[in-house]
Write a protein that holds these residues in place. Structure first.
Motif, PDB file in Angstrom:
ATOM      1  N   ARG A 212      31.557  78.288  63.491  1.00 35.52           N
ATOM      2  CA  ARG A 212      31.534  76.802  63.340  1.00 35.52           C
ATOM      3  C   ARG A 212      29.905  76.655  62.896  1.00 35.52           C
ATOM      4  O   ARG A 212      28.921  77.313  63.614  1.00 35.52           O
ATOM      5  N   THR A 213      29.988  75.758  61.999  1.00 35.92           N
ATOM      6  CA  THR A 213      28.457  75.142  61.742  1.00 35.92           C
ATOM      7  C   THR A 213      28.135  73.891  62.773  1.00 35.92           C
ATOM      8  O   THR A 213      28.741  73.366  63.274  1.00 35.92           O
ATOM      9  N   ASP A 214      26.716  73.861  62.832  1.00 32.30           N
ATOM     10  CA  ASP A 214      26.260  72.750  63.430  1.00 32.30           C
ATOM     11  C   ASP A 214      26.623  72.903  65.113  1.00 32.30           C
ATOM     12  O   ASP A 214      26.918  71.793  65.705  1.00 32.30           O
ATOM     13  N   ASP A 219      22.823  76.929  68.123  1.00 30.12           N
ATOM     14  CA  ASP A 219      21.243  76.560  67.524  1.00 30.12           C
ATOM     15  C   ASP A 219      20.174  76.699  68.802  1.00 30.12           C
ATOM     16  O   ASP A 219      19.130  77.048  68.455  1.00 30.12           O
ATOM     17  N   VAL A 229      26.454  82.383  61.157  1.00 27.34           N
ATOM     18  CA  VAL A 229      27.765  81.568  61.018  1.00 27.34           C
ATOM     19  C   VAL A 229      28.626  82.419  60.104  1.00 27.34           C
ATOM     20  O   VAL A 229      28.191  82.628  59.008  1.00 27.34           O
TER      21      VAL A 229
END
Length: 334
Positions: A212-214, A219, A229
């Motif tokens: 999954r990004t973001d 983070d 990722v």
């Protein structure tokens, strides 16, 4: 920030002391067996005023620190290699402890000629570089570069011999630099973040992967040495096999867990476990059997992971998983 390898403070104190002209010695456990408080590879840097590291603690460590300081004051540059037997009835070399095991301790006074090597070792540990260190009475302290290319078999042999000691008049102690144990968490959610922070104190090189990004928890993961990722269909390329590789699978759900396990099941590693309830893990195993994976490969999959301490919060679950990882890590040393 990610935690550095356990030995970095030892080499940093040695380098700083040599630069300042302060006498400093290395204490290193070159061999251990049985129930010994200091395991092979434990080490300390000792000056007249400060120390860094540990060779096992207790009265035994206290006596060695005092011995090192005495020899530094006497400017005795001769190395000393001596067994320590942790049994009250031992006829000689009694450590003052009653653990029943043994360890052999090296006292190596550093000289100014060691400064460049000691600084290079500290720099390599700080930067995450590889290589090995050796100490031999006829050759002194040496830093060796890592081989640029190795076969998988050679890598696993090197991992299995992270520490090595050859006794005799021209004895040799050698160890690999950096982290012996590498742990990959596949999944970057809340438990992954909590587990990363617990493991930061346990001397693992830590990688966290997610598709999954973001992802806020990925983070925010300031404890992992590596965060990436990826596409889970390519997860196997991200996790080399090896005798000191640990893998914890905790993706967003059952389907992505299945994708990851499909690529990792049967690979050579020290630990492969999946987070989930008894029912979920049973269903995962059933699906893998239907896909044709062998009973032997499925039996090596651990799950549900974590010691049974009725954990509920991400932090409690992380502690239960970390405890299981410690048990697996140390089981080969008992």
């Amino acid at each position: 920030m990610p935690s550095p390898p356990r030995d970095l403070p030892v080499w940093m104190l040695a380098a700083a002391s040599l630069r300042a002209g302060t006498p400093v010695a290395l204490l290193c456990v070159v061999r251990s067996e049985g129930s010994s408080p200091g395991r092979q590879g434990f080490k300390m840097a000792v000056t007249d005023a400060v120390v860094a590291g540990s060779i096992g603690g207790g009265i035994m460590e206290h006596k060695w620190v005092e011995l090192a300081r005495q020899r530094l004051r006497e400017t005795d540059a001769a190395p000393l290699l001596r067994p320590q037997i942790h049994r009250r009835e031992a006829p000689a070399d009694r450590s003052g402890m009653m653990c029943s095991g043994e360890q052999e301790v090296l006292l190596w006074p550093f000289g100014l000629a060691d400064l460049a090597t000691v600084e290079a070792i500290a720099n390599r540990l700080q930067s995450g570089g590889r290589g090995s260190v050796s100490i031999r009475p006829t050759m002194g302290l040496q830093l060796h570069a890592a081989a640029s290319e190795k076969s998988t078999a050679a890598e696993e042999t090197e991992e299995a011999l992270f520490y090595a000691f050859q006794p005799g008049p021209d004895w040799l102690y050698r160890e690999q630099l950096g982290f012996r144990d590498q742990l990959t968490i596949v999944g970057g959610g809340h438990v992954s973040l909590a587990l990363s922070r617990v493991l930061a104190a346990l001397d693992f090189e830590l990688t966290v992967l997610d598709d999954r990004t973001d992802l806020p928890t990925l983070d925010a993961n300031d404890a992992a040495h590596h965060r990436r990722v990826i596409d889970y269909e390519h997860v196997a390329a991200e996790i080399p096999a090896g005798a000191h590789r640990y893998v914890v699978v905790m993706t967003v759900g059952y389907r992505t867990d299945t994708v990851v396990l499909r690529h990792l099941l049967g690979r050579s590693c020290r630990y492969l476990g999946v987070m989930g309830s008894v029912a979920k893990v049973a269903e995962l195993r059933r699906g893998l059997r239907e896909e044709g994976f062998s009973a032997e490969a499925i039996a090596r999959l651990r799950g549900p992971i974590g010691l049974p301490i009725h954990s509920q919060t991400p932090e409690e679950i992380a502690i239960s998983i970390a405890a299981e990882l410690i048990r697996v890590r140390r089981s080969s040393e008992l």
